[in-house]
Design an enzyme around this catalytic site. Structure first.
Site, PDB file in Angstrom:
ATOM      1  N   HIS A   1       0.833  -1.212   0.000  1.00  0.00           N
ATOM      2  CA  HIS A   1       0.000   0.000   0.000  1.00  0.00           C
ATOM      3  C   HIS A   1       0.868   1.261   0.000  1.00  0.00           C
ATOM      4  O   HIS A   1       1.395   1.649   1.032  1.00  0.00           O
ATOM      5  CB  HIS A   1      -0.914  -0.011   1.236  1.00  0.00           C
TER       6      HIS A   1
ATOM      7  N   ASP B   1       1.558   2.967   3.527  1.00  0.00           N
ATOM      8  CA  ASP B   1       0.672   4.051   3.083  1.00  0.00           C
ATOM      9  C   ASP B   1       1.487   5.311   2.776  1.00  0.00           C
ATOM     10  O   ASP B   1       1.049   6.435   3.050  1.00  0.00           O
ATOM     11  CB  ASP B   1      -0.432   4.369   4.113  1.00  0.00           C
TER      12      ASP B   1
HETATM   13  O1  DOR Z   1      -3.644  10.193   4.542  1.00  0.00           O
HETATM   14  C1  DOR Z   1      -3.927   9.645   3.481  1.00  0.00           C
HETATM   15  N1  DOR Z   1      -3.350  10.028   2.322  1.00  0.00           N
HETATM   16  N2  DOR Z   1      -4.846   8.682   3.465  1.00  0.00           N
HETATM   17  C2  DOR Z   1      -5.323   8.181   2.311  1.00  0.00           C
HETATM   18  O2  DOR Z   1      -6.143   7.305   2.347  1.00  0.00           O
HETATM   19  C3  DOR Z   1      -4.877   8.708   1.020  1.00  0.00           C
HETATM   20  C4  DOR Z   1      -3.549   9.285   1.132  1.00  0.00           C
HETATM   21  C5  DOR Z   1      -3.203  10.122  -0.058  1.00  0.00           C
HETATM   22  O3  DOR Z   1      -3.425   9.673  -1.189  1.00  0.00           O
HETATM   23  O4  DOR Z   1      -2.634  11.205   0.128  1.00  0.00           O
HETATM   24 ZN    ZN Z   2      -6.344   5.002   2.760  1.00  0.00          ZN
HETATM   25 ZN    ZN Z   3      -3.385   5.050   1.061  1.00  0.00          ZN
END
Ligand code: DOR
Ligand code: ZN
Ligand code: ZN
Length: 435
Positions: A60, A307
């Site tokens: 992710h 993430d």
């Molecule tokens: O903090 C976040 N940033 N959460 C997400 O789900 C998307 C991500 C982004 O694409 O910047």
């Molecule tokens: Zn997310």
């Molecule tokens: Zn994400």
């Protein structure tokens, strides 16, 4: 082409290996792992004192390419991944245009193959334009190389649509990765709702906003015998629900992210509204954090994913409520997890490596996360004793948005190899990837 790496502590949870061994690489693949291999016609490297692990696998991240290259692109993002010890990364579909069709998936694959420093596996959108209305071209995207389906960045608000997406994805052997946040309950919240948000006068996003979607996805999986993967679990009750679901035999998997293990909502106050702490879902409380760690220890949480969400400085240099959400995570992930889980005495190093290699690879069926003979020689070499300070100016990512800037950590990625080639060596990216 031969390469012999001698004398490292080799830790490969996929084969239950943990010992001082030599690793022989031939033609980009793992050829042999044994004590004292003494023949190699090619390069011989002494790795005494280093720990050699399968290259980290991230299911992710956000590479922002195509369309948002001012935040990150496939070249800068994969260089940052290599610096973090990652050799395979899966990128989310919230690009511009959205990766909701085979052409965008093919573009990402081709660019990554030609110019990227590590393996990139694109994730296709669940809905066209991430609008949650019409299914994206799931079958076509699978044929073009998509390894999963997700509207991440946005929640799937319509439960009927979620069911449909899971069914179609399953028909093509793909999983839906769900960003769990009910937007009606988030209702403009910018940090975790609780004591700190009240004290700071910032609008809160309540934990149940996440949990209600986690509960929904679990129920859908049970009802229809489907499977789903929950992205970035951040609350105590989410962990408790997944634990119970697994006990009931429901096919659900989940991840958490390093920042939830290393920081809490009190950071927003301590860092005086530093927008680098703004992320979705938001940093939660100590109690949530403790349950996440418990969930990692007892197997409720299947893997750690970064993430990685790079943003431009201008999108963060604004009031807290207006700032973009996300943390640039590739280059701090291993160190933060090592600190929070291993140095704290919660998990041994081999369990941590499993959470960042073979386990994420298995969730999506990626050919990664193992040093088995014949596998691609995707390797990271880390110095587990090296103390260092996180400095965002050293990041190879374009996104310097990290609340961990200035933090002292232990553990340093020294080298990263992809298909037996050095992509990151002695703290430097390989010359072929330099700007
Ligand atoms: O903090 C976040 N940033 N959460 C997400 O789900 C998307 C991500 C982004 O694409 O910047
Ligand atoms: Zn997310
Ligand atoms: Zn994400």
């Amino acid at each position: 082409m031969k390469l012999l790496i001698k004398g490292a502590r080799v830790v490969d949870p996929s084969q239950k290996i943990d010992g001082v061994l030599d690793v022989l690489i031939e033609e980009g693949k793992i050829a042999k792992i044994a004590p004292n291999i003494d023949y190699a016609a090619g390069e011989v490297v002494d790795a005494d004192g280093l720990t050699l692990i399968p290259g980290l696998v991230d299911i992710h991240c956000h590479l922002r390419d195509p369309g948002l290259e001012y935040k990150e692109d496939i070249v800068s993002g994969t260089k940052a991944a290599a610096r973090g010890g990652f050799t395979s990364v899966c990128c989310m579909a919230n690009t511009k245009p959205v990766a909701d069709n085979p052409a965008v998936i093919a573009y990402i694959r081709d660019k990554a193959k030609n110019e990227g420093a590590v393996h990139v596996y694109p994730i296709g959108a669940a809905s066209k334009g991430l609008e949650g209305k019409e299914l994206a071209e799931i079958g076509e995207m699978k044929r073009a190389g998509a390894v999963a389906i997700s509207d991440d960045g946005k929640p799937i608000m319509n439960t009927g649509f979620m069911r449909l997406a899971m069914e179609y994805a399953a028909d093509f052997g793909l999983k839906v990765l769900d960003h769990c946040e009910d937007s009606g309950l988030v209702d403009g919240g910018v940090m975790n709702e609780g004591y700190v948000s009240t004290k700071l006068g910032l609008r809160g996003s309540v934990n149940v906003a996440e949990e209600i979607h986690v509960a929904r996805d679990i129920l859908l999986c049970e009802q229809y015998g489907l499977s789903a993967h929950i992205c970035h679990v951040s609350t105590k009750r989410s962990v408790e629900m997944v634990r119970l679901a697994k006990k009931r035999g429901i096919k659900i998997t989940c991840e958490t992210a390093p920042h939830y293990l290393a920081a809490t909502d009190t950071w927003v106050a301590e860092k005086e509204y530093d927008t680098a702490t703004r992320v979705n879902p938001p940093l939660r409380t100590k109690e949530d954090q403790e349950e996440l760690i418990k969930g990692l220890c007892d197997g409720t949480i299947d893997c750690i994913a970064t993430d990685h969400a790079p943003h431009h400085r201008d999108e963060k240099m604004v009031e807290y409520d207006l700032a973009a959400s996300g943390i640039s995570g590739f280059e701090t992930a291993f160190q933060l997890c090592y600190q929070a889980l291993v140095l704290s005495g919660k998990l041994d190093v081999s369990r941590l490596i499993a959470l960042m290699t073979v386990q994420p690879a298995q969730i999506l069926g990626l050919p990664a996360g193992t040093l088995a003979v014949g596998a691609a020689a995707d390797i990271a070499l880390v110095d587990l004793d090296c103390a260092q300070t996180i400095r965002v100016e050293d990041f190879l990512s374009k996104g310097k948005n990290s609340p961990f800037d200035g933090m002292a950590v232990t553990g340093r990625v020294v080298h990263t190899l992809v298909d037996g080639e050095w992509v990151y060596r002695d703290g430097c990216i390989a010359p072929r990837f330099e700007d």
